[in-house]
Design a protein around this motif. Structure first.
Motif, PDB file in Angstrom:
ATOM      1  N   CYS A 169       0.841  -1.210   0.000  1.00 56.44           N
ATOM      2  CA  CYS A 169       0.000   0.000   0.000  1.00 56.44           C
ATOM      3  C   CYS A 169       0.874   1.258   0.000  1.00 56.44           C
ATOM      4  O   CYS A 169       0.580   2.227  -0.715  1.00 56.44           O
ATOM      5  CB  CYS A 169      -0.929   0.003   1.206  1.00 56.44           C
ATOM      6  N   ALA A 170       1.937   1.251   0.788  1.00 57.24           N
ATOM      7  CA  ALA A 170       2.854   2.404   0.821  1.00 57.24           C
ATOM      8  C   ALA A 170       3.507   2.608  -0.539  1.00 57.24           C
ATOM      9  O   ALA A 170       3.645   3.749  -1.005  1.00 57.24           O
ATOM     10  CB  ALA A 170       3.907   2.208   1.905  1.00 57.24           C
ATOM     11  N   ALA A 171       3.893   1.515  -1.198  1.00 58.90           N
ATOM     12  CA  ALA A 171       4.514   1.629  -2.518  1.00 58.90           C
ATOM     13  C   ALA A 171       3.542   2.209  -3.540  1.00 58.90           C
ATOM     14  O   ALA A 171       3.918   3.076  -4.346  1.00 58.90           O
ATOM     15  CB  ALA A 171       5.025   0.257  -2.974  1.00 58.90           C
ATOM     16  N   VAL A 172       2.295   1.759  -3.494  1.00 53.00           N
ATOM     17  CA  VAL A 172       1.275   2.309  -4.398  1.00 53.00           C
ATOM     18  C   VAL A 172       1.081   3.796  -4.128  1.00 53.00           C
ATOM     19  O   VAL A 172       1.008   4.607  -5.059  1.00 53.00           O
ATOM     20  CB  VAL A 172      -0.061   1.538  -4.258  1.00 53.00           C
ATOM     21  N   LEU A 173       1.032   4.170  -2.865  1.00 57.08           N
ATOM     22  CA  LEU A 173       0.864   5.574  -2.500  1.00 57.08           C
ATOM     23  C   LEU A 173       2.055   6.413  -2.953  1.00 57.08           C
ATOM     24  O   LEU A 173       1.885   7.531  -3.452  1.00 57.08           O
ATOM     25  CB  LEU A 173       0.668   5.687  -0.988  1.00 57.08           C
ATOM     26  N   LEU A 174       3.254   5.875  -2.833  1.00 56.55           N
ATOM     27  CA  LEU A 174       4.454   6.579  -3.307  1.00 56.55           C
ATOM     28  C   LEU A 174       4.407   6.803  -4.817  1.00 56.55           C
ATOM     29  O   LEU A 174       4.664   7.911  -5.296  1.00 56.55           O
ATOM     30  CB  LEU A 174       5.717   5.790  -2.955  1.00 56.55           C
ATOM     31  N   VAL A 175       4.093   5.769  -5.555  1.00 56.53           N
ATOM     32  CA  VAL A 175       4.046   5.877  -7.019  1.00 56.53           C
ATOM     33  C   VAL A 175       2.935   6.828  -7.447  1.00 56.53           C
ATOM     34  O   VAL A 175       3.134   7.718  -8.281  1.00 56.53           O
ATOM     35  CB  VAL A 175       3.885   4.487  -7.672  1.00 56.53           C
ATOM     36  N   ALA A 176       1.750   6.658  -6.862  1.00 56.57           N
ATOM     37  CA  ALA A 176       0.622   7.530  -7.217  1.00 56.57           C
ATOM     38  C   ALA A 176       0.931   8.981  -6.870  1.00 56.57           C
ATOM     39  O   ALA A 176       0.635   9.892  -7.657  1.00 56.57           O
ATOM     40  CB  ALA A 176      -0.652   7.073  -6.496  1.00 56.57           C
ATOM     41  N   GLY A 177       1.526   9.199  -5.707  1.00 59.00           N
ATOM     42  CA  GLY A 177       1.904  10.562  -5.324  1.00 59.00           C
ATOM     43  C   GLY A 177       2.934  11.156  -6.262  1.00 59.00           C
ATOM     44  O   GLY A 177       2.845  12.329  -6.632  1.00 59.00           O
ATOM     45  N   GLY A 178       3.893  10.344  -6.670  1.00 61.57           N
ATOM     46  CA  GLY A 178       4.894  10.821  -7.619  1.00 61.57           C
ATOM     47  C   GLY A 178       4.284  11.179  -8.958  1.00 61.57           C
ATOM     48  O   GLY A 178       4.625  12.205  -9.558  1.00 61.57           O
ATOM     49  N   LEU A 179       3.360  10.360  -9.425  1.00 63.13           N
ATOM     50  CA  LEU A 179       2.703  10.644 -10.707  1.00 63.13           C
ATOM     51  C   LEU A 179       1.804  11.880 -10.628  1.00 63.13           C
ATOM     52  O   LEU A 179       1.575  12.543 -11.634  1.00 63.13           O
ATOM     53  CB  LEU A 179       1.882   9.427 -11.156  1.00 63.13           C
ATOM     54  N   ALA A 180       1.314  12.185  -9.430  1.00 66.00           N
ATOM     55  CA  ALA A 180       0.433  13.341  -9.245  1.00 66.00           C
ATOM     56  C   ALA A 180       1.218  14.607  -8.910  1.00 66.00           C
ATOM     57  O   ALA A 180       0.632  15.613  -8.519  1.00 66.00           O
ATOM     58  CB  ALA A 180      -0.574  13.046  -8.140  1.00 66.00           C
ATOM     59  N   THR A 181       2.541  14.552  -9.066  1.00 64.23           N
ATOM     60  CA  THR A 181       3.397  15.674  -8.700  1.00 64.23           C
ATOM     61  C   THR A 181       4.228  16.123  -9.903  1.00 64.23           C
ATOM     62  O   THR A 181       5.440  15.923  -9.934  1.00 64.23           O
ATOM     63  CB  THR A 181       4.316  15.276  -7.521  1.00 64.23           C
ATOM     64  N   PRO A 182       3.585  16.737 -10.882  1.00 63.50           N
ATOM     65  CA  PRO A 182       4.370  17.226 -12.021  1.00 63.50           C
ATOM     66  C   PRO A 182       5.168  18.473 -11.626  1.00 63.50           C
ATOM     67  O   PRO A 182       4.606  19.505 -11.289  1.00 63.50           O
ATOM     68  CB  PRO A 182       3.301  17.560 -13.071  1.00 63.50           C
ATOM     69  N   ILE A 183       6.476  18.337 -11.632  1.00 64.85           N
ATOM     70  CA  ILE A 183       7.358  19.464 -11.307  1.00 64.85           C
ATOM     71  C   ILE A 183       7.707  20.139 -12.630  1.00 64.85           C
ATOM     72  O   ILE A 183       8.613  19.727 -13.326  1.00 64.85           O
ATOM     73  CB  ILE A 183       8.643  18.997 -10.600  1.00 64.85           C
ATOM     74  N   GLY A 184       6.951  21.161 -12.956  1.00 65.08           N
ATOM     75  CA  GLY A 184       7.167  21.857 -14.215  1.00 65.08           C
ATOM     76  C   GLY A 184       7.622  23.278 -13.996  1.00 65.08           C
ATOM     77  O   GLY A 184       7.989  23.684 -12.896  1.00 65.08           O
ATOM     78  N   SER A 185       7.579  24.036 -15.068  1.00 69.11           N
ATOM     79  CA  SER A 185       8.045  25.421 -15.013  1.00 69.11           C
ATOM     80  C   SER A 185       7.203  26.257 -14.059  1.00 69.11           C
ATOM     81  O   SER A 185       7.714  27.184 -13.420  1.00 69.11           O
ATOM     82  CB  SER A 185       8.042  26.033 -16.414  1.00 69.11           C
TER      83      SER A 185
END
Length: 155
Positions: A10-26
């Motif tokens: 569950c923690a791994a899924v949350l990490l991946v989902a959180g990373g995908l929901a964090t677009p670090i753009g301009s």
């Protein structure tokens, strides 16, 4: 299945989902940030450690729970925290609303208080494993607030 495997997954899924929901753009890079913000590279390892500790805490609490009702409470506490944890990144980064994320972080912080209070009678150690997560979210809330102050209004 082992409680640690379930909670770790569950923690791994949350990490991946959180990373995908964090677009670090301009947009994010252009925001004014306080001098005391940690470097960008620190956030991934910090969240990995914190969610790993939370997974360990969940497995310990599940195992230590004296009955089915206590195990159900453990699941509810961690599920609410996961939902609150996940909600912050899309608000801040994808929707570009640090002001909304600042409101949401109150719920994340509250979910951690609930974990600390709810886990303590089940396992002091499981509750103690949540303390670094609580401290980091407290710091992140201050950082979020300062970013809103430096850059608002949004929308």
């Amino acid at each position: 299945m082992s409680p640690l495997i379930v909670s770790g997954g569950c923690a791994a899924v949350l990490l991946v989902a959180g990373g995908l929901a964090t677009p670090i753009g301009s947009w994010y890079k252009a925001l004014r940030k306080p001098w005391w913000q940690p470097p960008g590279w620190a956030f991934g390892p910090a969240w990995t450690i914190l969610l790993g500790l939370a997974a360990w805490s969940a497995a310990i609490a599940w195992t230590a729970a004296p009955d089915a009702a206590a195990r159900q409470s453990v699941v509810i506490l961690f599920a609410v925290n996961a939902a609150c944890h996940f909600a912050w990144s899309p608000l801040f980064f994808a929707v570009r609303r640090p002001d909304w994320a600042l409101v949401e972080v109150v719920f994340l912080w509250g979910s951690l208080v609930a974990l600390l209070v709810g886990l303590w009678p089940i396992s002091h150690f499981a509750a103690a494993l949540i303390v670094p997560y609580f401290l980091w979210v407290s710091f992140a809330a201050m950082l979020n607030r300062k970013i809103v102050q430096l850059n608002g209004p949004f929308g």
